[in-house]
Design a protein around this motif. Structure first.
Motif, PDB file in Angstrom:
ATOM      1  N   VAL A   1       0.857  -1.186   0.000  1.00 35.59           N
ATOM      2  CA  VAL A   1       0.000   0.000   0.000  1.00 35.59           C
ATOM      3  C   VAL A   1       0.893   1.235   0.000  1.00 35.59           C
ATOM      4  CG1 VAL A   1      -1.818   1.266   1.198  1.00 35.59           C
ATOM      5  CG2 VAL A   1      -1.789  -1.250   1.266  1.00 35.59           C
ATOM      6  N   SER A   2       0.811   2.005  -1.070  1.00 35.97           N
ATOM      7  CA  SER A   2       1.664   3.174  -1.223  1.00 35.97           C
ATOM      8  C   SER A   2       1.076   4.380  -0.504  1.00 35.97           C
ATOM      9  CB  SER A   2       1.844   3.489  -2.714  1.00 35.97           C
ATOM     10  OG  SER A   2       2.573   4.684  -2.893  1.00 35.97           O
ATOM     11  N   ILE A   3       1.924   5.096   0.252  1.00 39.50           N
ATOM     12  CA  ILE A   3       1.484   6.280   0.996  1.00 39.50           C
ATOM     13  C   ILE A   3       1.580   7.519   0.123  1.00 39.50           C
ATOM     14  CG2 ILE A   3       2.031   7.787   2.945  1.00 39.50           C
ATOM     15  CD1 ILE A   3       2.968   5.336   4.472  1.00 39.50           C
ATOM     16  N   ASP A   4       0.502   8.309   0.136  1.00 45.44           N
ATOM     17  CA  ASP A   4       0.480   9.574  -0.597  1.00 45.44           C
ATOM     18  C   ASP A   4       0.947  10.709   0.307  1.00 45.44           C
ATOM     19  OD1 ASP A   4       0.029  11.635  -2.367  1.00 45.44           O
ATOM     20  OD2 ASP A   4      -2.148  11.652  -2.094  1.00 45.44           O
ATOM     21  N   THR A   5       0.273  10.887   1.452  1.00 44.95           N
ATOM     22  CA  THR A   5       0.649  11.951   2.384  1.00 44.95           C
ATOM     23  C   THR A   5       0.582  11.443   3.821  1.00 44.95           C
ATOM     24  OG1 THR A   5      -1.622  12.793   2.623  1.00 44.95           O
ATOM     25  CG2 THR A   5      -0.263  13.744   0.855  1.00 44.95           C
ATOM     26  N   VAL A   6       1.360  12.094   4.701  1.00 46.80           N
ATOM     27  CA  VAL A   6       1.344  11.776   6.125  1.00 46.80           C
ATOM     28  C   VAL A   6       1.301  13.086   6.903  1.00 46.80           C
ATOM     29  CG1 VAL A   6       2.562  10.719   8.060  1.00 46.80           C
ATOM     30  CG2 VAL A   6       2.698   9.675   5.791  1.00 46.80           C
ATOM     31  N   ARG A   7       0.475  13.108   7.949  1.00 47.83           N
ATOM     32  CA  ARG A   7       0.416  14.282   8.817  1.00 47.83           C
ATOM     33  C   ARG A   7       0.481  13.798  10.263  1.00 47.83           C
ATOM     34  NH1 ARG A   7      -4.084  15.788   7.525  1.00 47.83           N
ATOM     35  NH2 ARG A   7      -5.392  15.496   9.375  1.00 47.83           N
ATOM     36  N   GLN A   8       1.402  14.374  11.055  1.00 48.28           N
ATOM     37  CA  GLN A   8       1.587  13.939  12.431  1.00 48.28           C
ATOM     38  C   GLN A   8       1.520  15.121  13.378  1.00 48.28           C
ATOM     39  OE1 GLN A   8       5.154  11.682  13.087  1.00 48.28           O
ATOM     40  NE2 GLN A   8       4.668  11.227  15.232  1.00 48.28           N
ATOM     41  N   GLN A   9       0.799  14.905  14.493  1.00 44.02           N
ATOM     42  CA  GLN A   9       0.732  15.908  15.548  1.00 44.02           C
ATOM     43  C   GLN A   9       0.979  15.195  16.871  1.00 44.02           C
ATOM     44  OE1 GLN A   9      -3.202  17.527  14.908  1.00 44.02           O
ATOM     45  NE2 GLN A   9      -2.390  19.324  13.860  1.00 44.02           N
ATOM     46  N   GLY A  10       1.803  15.793  17.748  1.00 39.68           N
ATOM     47  CA  GLY A  10       2.118  15.140  19.007  1.00 39.68           C
ATOM     48  C   GLY A  10       2.081  16.080  20.181  1.00 39.68           C
ATOM     49  N   LYS A  11       1.783  15.485  21.375  1.00 45.27           N
ATOM     50  CA  LYS A  11       1.768  16.282  22.597  1.00 45.27           C
ATOM     51  C   LYS A  11       1.774  15.336  23.796  1.00 45.27           C
ATOM     52  CE  LYS A  11      -0.746  19.932  25.021  1.00 45.27           C
ATOM     53  NZ  LYS A  11      -1.952  20.794  25.036  1.00 45.27           N
ATOM     54  N   ASP A  12       2.679  15.603  24.760  1.00 47.68           N
ATOM     55  CA  ASP A  12       2.722  14.869  26.021  1.00 47.68           C
ATOM     56  C   ASP A  12       2.808  13.352  25.821  1.00 47.68           C
ATOM     57  OD1 ASP A  12       2.507  17.293  27.371  1.00 47.68           O
ATOM     58  OD2 ASP A  12       0.300  17.179  27.400  1.00 47.68           O
ATOM     59  N   GLY A  13       3.657  12.928  24.906  1.00 47.96           N
ATOM     60  CA  GLY A  13       3.882  11.502  24.711  1.00 47.96           C
ATOM     61  C   GLY A  13       2.847  10.802  23.848  1.00 47.96           C
ATOM     62  N   GLU A  14       1.800  11.527  23.442  1.00 47.13           N
ATOM     63  CA  GLU A  14       0.769  10.963  22.568  1.00 47.13           C
ATOM     64  C   GLU A  14       0.811  11.710  21.232  1.00 47.13           C
ATOM     65  OE1 GLU A  14      -1.160   8.407  23.277  1.00 47.13           O
ATOM     66  OE2 GLU A  14      -0.444   8.193  25.332  1.00 47.13           O
ATOM     67  N   ALA A  15       0.439  11.003  20.181  1.00 48.19           N
ATOM     68  CA  ALA A  15       0.441  11.641  18.862  1.00 48.19           C
ATOM     69  C   ALA A  15      -0.652  11.035  17.999  1.00 48.19           C
ATOM     70  CB  ALA A  15       1.806  11.475  18.188  1.00 48.19           C
ATOM     71  N   SER A  16      -1.102  11.806  17.030  1.00 49.40           N
ATOM     72  CA  SER A  16      -2.013  11.295  16.006  1.00 49.40           C
ATOM     73  C   SER A  16      -1.271  11.311  14.680  1.00 49.40           C
ATOM     74  CB  SER A  16      -3.279  12.154  15.922  1.00 49.40           C
ATOM     75  OG  SER A  16      -2.963  13.466  15.516  1.00 49.40           O
ATOM     76  N   LEU A  17      -1.474  10.263  13.929  1.00 49.85           N
ATOM     77  CA  LEU A  17      -0.819  10.118  12.640  1.00 49.85           C
ATOM     78  C   LEU A  17      -1.901   9.868  11.602  1.00 49.85           C
ATOM     79  CD1 LEU A  17       2.131   9.950  11.506  1.00 49.85           C
ATOM     80  CD2 LEU A  17       1.906   7.472  11.682  1.00 49.85           C
ATOM     81  N   VAL A  18      -1.993  10.756  10.612  1.00 51.32           N
ATOM     82  CA  VAL A  18      -2.992  10.614   9.558  1.00 51.32           C
ATOM     83  C   VAL A  18      -2.280  10.259   8.270  1.00 51.32           C
ATOM     84  CG1 VAL A  18      -4.763  11.782   8.197  1.00 51.32           C
ATOM     85  CG2 VAL A  18      -4.591  12.213  10.655  1.00 51.32           C
TER      86      VAL A  18
END
Length: 430
Positions: free
Chosen positions: A377-394
């Motif tokens: 599965v080829s990735i087109d875009t990635v967006r990451q946000q992090g805070k206090d040891g937790e992060a969201s990855l889109v």
């Protein structure tokens, strides 16, 4: 010249739709007669509650014995708007056996047993019309099986449930949560007391089966349609969609494979670009986008439910069947000559939007990217946000099969650095 003997019509069901059919038959009797070529007479109305007052309907026409009504032998057309599988199925086949053609709005029955009903109609030389079964007043069934009969339809993509579109539109435009939007839809009468059939996609899946069967000249049953509801769609999903220039709709998607050797039918929430015509369909409206070889792209739009819109479609069929009856002919029946196999959901190819909750530490992105690569599965875009040891990855992918994406997600869940898969959304209409 107009024939003097009227066409006799029996009505099975007199709820929101049925009562409106009866009203229009009465108030527009002269116009209907002129269009059909003979008077159209309401000869009987089968109901469950005979004591209920039904304004404009002669009480002498009311009966609780639907079987006896369709067995009369002098009926020309039976209009079935009671819904469900039984007794509707038996009543329709009995009507054919006793000389009547049938107009139905019963999407569930047609999606489950359409082939058998068409066979019964053909055996007895009668019509089976069902424009009202999909998308209310929107002319869709007849264009697909008549106007586009000389074309090759490759894709049918649409919003075919007004309740879910109202809810998702409200979530998008106001930021409301799912339950809040559902409560408003219920208060306004757009949602039933039990909205399961709508919000879990059962209603749209039945319509997708009917549309796919007609579009691809192939028998497609309800069980062939992949179905996912929209109850898990969140405000966060809409926020992600907006960042991509998209919105979210519950879509019915029927597609012919690129090699033309198979078809698929599915219902699920999906992100679509704001530039796509379906993105601008608001409130409880329906719209269906049809793509074909010769005619290109067509869009059908309008009210997809409600008494008057659905009755309009029923009466359009009634006029067509009445004309056939007078001419001693029948309209088009089932066209299933292509007999294409229906591929499983795993073979569907599209793009995906995946939101992951991950640990906010070095190397996480590399681990996630490796899993995607290992599953092709080829990735087109990635967006990451992090805070206090937790992060969201889109992660937004390029086109991949549903099976490959499923394997990817399963492997991601096994990573120690992935705390959870927050959401998976397909991206369509590009």
């Amino acid at each position: 010249m107009m024939r003097t003997r009227p066409l006799k019509v029996a009505l099975l069901g007199c709820g929101v739709v049925g009562s409106e059919v009866a009203r229009i038959m009465t108030t527009h009797a002269d116009d209907l007669a002129a269009r059909v070529g003979a008077p159209v007479e309401l000869a009987g109305v089968a109901v469950r509650r005979p004591d209920k007052v039904r304004e404009g309907i002669d009480p002498e026409l009311i009966t609780t014995d639907a079987t006896a009504l369709v067995k009369r032998g002098d009926l020309d057309i039976v209009v079935e708007v009671i819904g469900g599988i039984e007794p509707a199925r038996t009543l329709i086949t009995t009507a054919f056996e006793h000389g009547a053609s049938v107009v139905s709005a019963n999407k569930a029955l047609l999606a489950q047993d359409g082939a058998a009903l068409h066979a019964a109609a053909e055996e007895h030389g009668k019509d089976l019309y069902y424009e009202a079964a999909v998308a209310g007043a929107i002319p869709l069934i007849r264009p697909l099986r008549e106007s586009l009969a000389g074309d090759k339809v490759n894709r049918v993509l649409g919003i075919v449930n007004g309740t879910t579109n109202f809810i998702l539109d409200k979530m998008d435009s106001t930021g409301a949560g799912y339950q809040e939007a559902l409560d408003e839809a219920t208060a306004l009468g757009y949602a039933e007391a039990d909205p399961t059939a709508d919000v879990e996609g059962f209603d749209a899946a039945a319509k997708a089966a009917i549309l796919a069967g007609i579009a691809f000249h192939t028998r497609v049953r309800l069980d062939d349609v992949h179905r996912e509801g929209m109850t898990e769609v969140t405000a966060a999903d809409f926020a992600s969609a907006r960042e991509m220039g998209c919105t979210i709709k519950l879509l019915a998607i029927c597609e012919r494979a690129e090699d033309g050797a198979s078809v698929t039918a599915r219902v699920h929430p999906a992100m679509i670009p704001l530039s796509h015509p379906l993105a601008s369909v608001r409130g409880a409206y329906n719209a269906v986008f049809v793509e074909s070889d010769a005619s290109g792209q067509l869009m059908f739009y309008g009210p997809g439910a409600g008494g008057s819109p659905t009755a309009s479609a029923v009466l359009g069929d009634l006029v067509a069947v009445g004309r056939n009856r007078l001419g001693g002919t029948t309209g088009p029946g089932e066209s299933a000559y292509a007999a294409l196999p229906v591929s499983p959901m795993g073979e569907v190819v599209t793009r995906y939007h995946i939101s992951l909750d991950v640990a906010d530490k070095p190397g996480v992105l590399a681990q996630v990217a490796t899993v995607f690569a290992e599953h092709g599965v080829s990735i087109d875009t990635v967006r990451q946000q992090g805070k206090d040891g937790e992060a969201s990855l889109v992660v937004v992918t390029h086109r991949a099969s549903d099976a490959a994406l499923g394997g990817t997600v399963e492997a991601l869940r096994k990573l120690d650095t992935v705390r959870g898969v927050a959401s998976i959304m397909r991206v369509e209409g590009e």
